[in-house]
Design a protein around this motif. Structure first.
Motif, PDB file in Angstrom:
ATOM      1  N   ALA A 166      -9.094  -8.867   0.616  1.00 32.18           N
ATOM      2  CA  ALA A 166      -8.294  -8.149  -0.385  1.00 32.18           C
ATOM      3  C   ALA A 166      -9.148  -7.518  -1.469  1.00 32.18           C
ATOM      4  O   ALA A 166      -8.604  -7.012  -2.460  1.00 32.18           O
ATOM      5  CB  ALA A 166      -7.290  -9.111  -1.023  1.00 32.18           C
ATOM      6  N   TRP A 183      -2.988   2.236  -5.963  1.00 30.14           N
ATOM      7  CA  TRP A 183      -4.035   1.758  -5.050  1.00 30.14           C
ATOM      8  C   TRP A 183      -5.379   2.390  -5.387  1.00 30.14           C
ATOM      9  O   TRP A 183      -6.419   1.713  -5.369  1.00 30.14           O
ATOM     10  CB  TRP A 183      -3.662   2.068  -3.605  1.00 30.14           C
ATOM     11  CG  TRP A 183      -2.701   1.095  -3.000  1.00 30.14           C
ATOM     12  CD1 TRP A 183      -1.386   1.280  -2.727  1.00 30.14           C
ATOM     13  CD2 TRP A 183      -2.996  -0.249  -2.593  1.00 30.14           C
ATOM     14  NE1 TRP A 183      -0.834   0.148  -2.185  1.00 30.14           N
ATOM     15  CE2 TRP A 183      -1.792  -0.806  -2.085  1.00 30.14           C
ATOM     16  CE3 TRP A 183      -4.146  -1.038  -2.608  1.00 30.14           C
ATOM     17  CZ2 TRP A 183      -1.731  -2.113  -1.590  1.00 30.14           C
ATOM     18  CZ3 TRP A 183      -4.082  -2.334  -2.113  1.00 30.14           C
ATOM     19  CH2 TRP A 183      -2.890  -2.848  -1.617  1.00 30.14           C
ATOM     20  N   MET A 233      -5.379   2.508   1.850  1.00 26.86           N
ATOM     21  CA  MET A 233      -3.972   2.188   1.588  1.00 26.86           C
ATOM     22  C   MET A 233      -3.342   3.265   0.711  1.00 26.86           C
ATOM     23  O   MET A 233      -2.207   3.695   0.935  1.00 26.86           O
ATOM     24  CB  MET A 233      -3.868   0.825   0.905  1.00 26.86           C
ATOM     25  CG  MET A 233      -4.085  -0.360   1.825  1.00 26.86           C
ATOM     26  SD  MET A 233      -2.759  -0.604   3.027  1.00 26.86           S
ATOM     27  CE  MET A 233      -1.428  -1.134   1.964  1.00 26.86           C
ATOM     28  N   LEU A 282     -10.872  -0.283   1.644  1.00 23.45           N
ATOM     29  CA  LEU A 282      -9.546  -0.612   2.150  1.00 23.45           C
ATOM     30  C   LEU A 282      -8.465  -0.154   1.182  1.00 23.45           C
ATOM     31  O   LEU A 282      -7.447   0.419   1.584  1.00 23.45           O
ATOM     32  CB  LEU A 282      -9.452  -2.115   2.401  1.00 23.45           C
ATOM     33  CG  LEU A 282      -8.071  -2.695   2.696  1.00 23.45           C
ATOM     34  CD1 LEU A 282      -7.463  -2.051   3.929  1.00 23.45           C
ATOM     35  CD2 LEU A 282      -8.163  -4.205   2.883  1.00 23.45           C
ATOM     36  N   MET A 283      -8.674  -0.379  -0.107  1.00 26.81           N
ATOM     37  CA  MET A 283      -7.684   0.041  -1.109  1.00 26.81           C
ATOM     38  C   MET A 283      -7.527   1.557  -1.118  1.00 26.81           C
ATOM     39  O   MET A 283      -6.411   2.079  -1.255  1.00 26.81           O
ATOM     40  CB  MET A 283      -8.119  -0.448  -2.490  1.00 26.81           C
ATOM     41  CG  MET A 283      -8.187  -1.954  -2.617  1.00 26.81           C
ATOM     42  SD  MET A 283      -8.821  -2.466  -4.226  1.00 26.81           S
ATOM     43  CE  MET A 283      -9.028  -4.234  -3.956  1.00 26.81           C
ATOM     44  N   ARG A 309      -2.561  -3.420   6.232  1.00 27.88           N
ATOM     45  CA  ARG A 309      -2.069  -4.661   5.623  1.00 27.88           C
ATOM     46  C   ARG A 309      -2.702  -5.884   6.289  1.00 27.88           C
ATOM     47  O   ARG A 309      -2.992  -6.879   5.622  1.00 27.88           O
ATOM     48  CB  ARG A 309      -0.546  -4.722   5.702  1.00 27.88           C
ATOM     49  CG  ARG A 309       0.149  -3.757   4.768  1.00 27.88           C
ATOM     50  CD  ARG A 309       1.605  -4.132   4.532  1.00 27.88           C
ATOM     51  NE  ARG A 309       2.229  -3.213   3.597  1.00 27.88           N
ATOM     52  CZ  ARG A 309       2.095  -3.294   2.269  1.00 27.88           C
ATOM     53  NH1 ARG A 309       1.359  -4.270   1.747  1.00 27.88           N
ATOM     54  NH2 ARG A 309       2.683  -2.422   1.475  1.00 27.88           N
ATOM     55  N   HIS A 312      -6.000  -6.113   4.788  1.00 29.24           N
ATOM     56  CA  HIS A 312      -5.891  -6.615   3.409  1.00 29.24           C
ATOM     57  C   HIS A 312      -5.691  -8.122   3.402  1.00 29.24           C
ATOM     58  O   HIS A 312      -6.150  -8.818   2.479  1.00 29.24           O
ATOM     59  CB  HIS A 312      -4.734  -5.911   2.703  1.00 29.24           C
ATOM     60  CG  HIS A 312      -4.685  -6.155   1.229  1.00 29.24           C
ATOM     61  ND1 HIS A 312      -3.868  -7.093   0.660  1.00 29.24           N
ATOM     62  CD2 HIS A 312      -5.374  -5.593   0.205  1.00 29.24           C
ATOM     63  CE1 HIS A 312      -4.035  -7.106  -0.655  1.00 29.24           C
ATOM     64  NE2 HIS A 312      -4.949  -6.203  -0.950  1.00 29.24           N
ATOM     65  N   HIS A 344     -12.662  -7.556   8.491  1.00 29.51           N
ATOM     66  CA  HIS A 344     -11.517  -6.665   8.308  1.00 29.51           C
ATOM     67  C   HIS A 344     -11.834  -5.221   8.685  1.00 29.51           C
ATOM     68  O   HIS A 344     -10.922  -4.392   8.791  1.00 29.51           O
ATOM     69  CB  HIS A 344     -11.068  -6.693   6.850  1.00 29.51           C
ATOM     70  CG  HIS A 344     -12.069  -6.076   5.909  1.00 29.51           C
ATOM     71  ND1 HIS A 344     -13.304  -6.619   5.664  1.00 29.51           N
ATOM     72  CD2 HIS A 344     -12.024  -4.936   5.168  1.00 29.51           C
ATOM     73  CE1 HIS A 344     -13.967  -5.859   4.815  1.00 29.51           C
ATOM     74  NE2 HIS A 344     -13.222  -4.835   4.495  1.00 29.51           N
TER      75      HIS A 344
END
Length: 620
Positions: free
Chosen positions: A428, A453, A437, A433-434, A421, A424, A397
């Motif tokens: 996840a 987030w 976001m 990544l969070m 997305r 994600h 990712h």
């Protein structure tokens, strides 16, 4: 031997002679020898060797012609039935004897020894004769070679399917499994689902000396569980870290593999994904002390050195590798990482490019190459490089995350959110990544979603026991989101935590000053903004906010002074009136002795302006 047995057309002798040519690097001679004796069409092992010879020569289309472009999927066992059987057996074992997978069984040989002593002439349970089992292994190996050919032709989807079929046909085709994991061809969810689909029960071992069929079955079951645990340590470290830890502990203690470099590398990789860089570096250093040129360890080792800003060590490592192994892509990855660490971006780009040219599937080199464009603000070139990395490494990712970050830098919020997305969907559970976001949501004026987030990112980082200092950015972003939501107390608490963890930045003090101004506390704002300017005297935001805070402080001081002056004047007037009232009271007392009460009252009412309310009320 071949000449003596030629009358009997002994294919095995011809095959072994061709293997000798292959082992000595004479690929053309080996392939020509197999073709001359017409072994390619009638013998799977010879067809496999001929295809391998053509691949070594770079003749990938011809290799596919020899190998065929279709996989023998009819050889794949009923994986669902095998998985159900394995789960049922695991449940029965858990009821009989709780403990870690692969626990001791009386009379069972160690799985590592048993696998090494495996008799290739023995057939597998449910797979027919020994010859059938051998043919299955070569069919799986040919699937692996097809995958290599497709990968060289940039047909990564077909390469992925070939590698998967190879492992499904023969679960011990580790080369194909390694290609799937090393090149990140599957997402973390796909990897764990694929592991569950593998038929580990197809691994069978001969009975130990003096043992019976029950001993052989027990040894085979332990070998299957051992192989499963080894494969588990190779999967993505973003999902199921608890299961990885269980497999790692069992392999380290029960099978005495605590010092195995592959197992140590898997542990270091897990620690790196959790941002525990020092712990990961300790492991990679221990591996390199025993095997200085274990090139599989260097990508994680170099990344840890870069994150910890150990520039001198990076220089020594890069210099040594470039001198001793200039043919290895890792050597030039190390050189590029060093130049990137010291801020010489063009040189870093050149060496990252050299490493990726030497091995087009070398993921760290592609990511580093794209980072050099991002560092210089060349967002279009960075997007192009990250897109190439995303195409080469479909299962990871990270390229999608970096594409989202670059589009965010270009203010393409909708496109940035789309890439994030997608990332994600692949993974996840990555706090980085969070956090990204949340940043996108924040800049879309959705601070409540952004705060959610950021909170999730910090919660996941706490679960994996990541270093708190590694997540200062996420905590700082959370504090800004709270500030936008006017949750000033919570925002100040987060900013103070950032400062406590070492995030001494002018922007932190400026944000605190802004909150104090919003709360009508300009004095505290002035103190915070002075701290900001002490860190960065040229900070324009802190300078502007300090001017506002000083103006606000001046206005409050002026208002307070004016209020004080009004109070003093009021007290003076009140004092004068009291003095006049007292004087009149004394005069009335002296002059009223010979007068009647009515006369005295009349004298007072003649000048009411001079009197007080108290005097009027008494006369009435």
């Amino acid at each position: 031997m071949l000449a003596l047995a030629d009358a009997q057309r002994n294919d095995n002798d011809a095959f072994w002679l061709a293997q000798v040519h292959f082992a000595t690097g004479n690929y053309t001679r080996a392939q020509a020898f197999l073709a001359k004796h017409d072994l390619i069409t009638r013998n799977p092992s010879c067809r496999y060797l001929a295809g391998h010879c053509l691949i070594k020569q770079g003749r990938y289309s011809e290799a596919l012609d020899v190998l065929g472009d279709r996989n023998p999927t009819h050889l794949i066992a009923n994986t669902h039935a095998a998985a159900n059987k394995r789960k049922a057996q695991a449940g029965a074992d858990a009821q009989l004897k709780p403990g870690l997978p692969g626990s001791h069984r009386p009379g069972a040989a160690p799985a590592a020894t048993a696998i090494a002593a495996r008799d290739p002439k023995k057939g597998r349970a449910g797979h027919g004769s020994a010859e059938d089992a051998t043919n299955r292994r070569y069919e799986a190996a040919m699937c692996y070679l097809r995958g290599l050919c497709f990968a060289k032709q940039n047909a990564f989807d077909r390469a992925k399917e070939c590698y998967k079929d190879a492992v499904l046909i023969d679960v011990q085709c580790f080369e194909a499994f390694r290609q799937l994991m090393q090149n990140s061809l599957m997402s973390p969810d796909e990897e764990w689902a694929f592991l569950e689909a593998l038929d580990f029960d197809s691994i069978t071992l001969p009975a130990p000396p003096g043992g019976d069929a029950a001993s052989a079955a027990s040894a085979s079951q332990e070998a299957a569980e051992f192989t499963r645990m080894l494969y588990t340590t190779r999967l993505s470290k973003y999902r199921n870290p608890a299961e990885f830890t269980t497999a790692y502990d069992s392999l380290s203690t029960h099978y005495h593999l605590a010092s195995n470099p592959d197992l140590l590398l898997a542990r270091a990789d897990l620690l790196f994904t959790q941002c525990r860089y020092r712990d990961a570096l300790e492991i990679t250093e221990s591996v390199l002390r025993d095997d200085k040129y274990n090139f599989a360890v260097y990508p994680v080792h170099l990344a840890c050195l870069y994150e910890l800003r150990m520039k001198n060590v990076l220089f020594l490592v890069a210099h040594d590798l470039a001198d001793t192994h200039p043919e290895e892509p890792c050597a030039w990855l190390a050189v590029g990482t060093y130049y990137f660490a010291i801020g010489r971006v063009p040189e870093a780009r050149r060496y990252f490019s050299k490493a990726s040219t030497m091995d087009v599937h070398f993921g760290p080199a592609w990511i580093g190459f794209a980072h050099t464009f991002a560092a210089e603000g060349e967002h279009d070139q960075a997007i192009s490089a990250y897109s190439t990395a995303a195409r080469l490494f479909m299962g990871t990712h990270l390229p999608q995350v970096f594409l989202g970050m670059q589009n965010h830098a270009l203010n393409n919020m909708t496109l940035a959110e789309e890439f994030l997305r997608t990332a994600h969907g692949l993974c996840a559970s990555d706090p980085l990544l969070m956090n990204e976001m949340g940043v996108v949501k924040y800049h879309q004026d959705r601070p409540k979603e952004a705060a959610a987030w950021f909170e999730r990112a910090l919660a996941v980082a706490a679960e994996v026991d990541g270093e708190p200092s590694a997540w200062l950015a996420a905590r700082t972003n959370l504090a800004h989101a709270y500030r936008r939501l006017r949750l000033f107390a919570r925002a100040l608490a987060e900013f103070d935590e950032v400062l406590r963890l070492g995030g001494r930045d002018a922007a932190i003090f400026s944000a605190k000053g802004l909150i104090f101004l919003e709360q009508g506390r300009p004095g505290e704002a002035v103190a915070a903004l002075h701290e900001a300017l002490a860190v960065d005297p040229q900070d324009g935001i802190a300078t502007e906010l300090l001017g506002r805070a000083l103006d606000e402080t001046g206005r409050l001081d002026a208002a307070a002074l004016e209020a004080d002056e009004d109070m003093v004047a009021f007290e003076d007037v009140l004092g004068e009136r009291r003095a006049r009232a007292s004087e009149r009271e004394r005069e009335r007392a002296r002059g009223g002795k010979g007068k009647s009460r009515a006369e005295a009252g009349a004298g007072i009412l003649m000048s009411p302006a001079e009197g007080s309310l108290m005097e009027l009320s008494e006369d009435e």
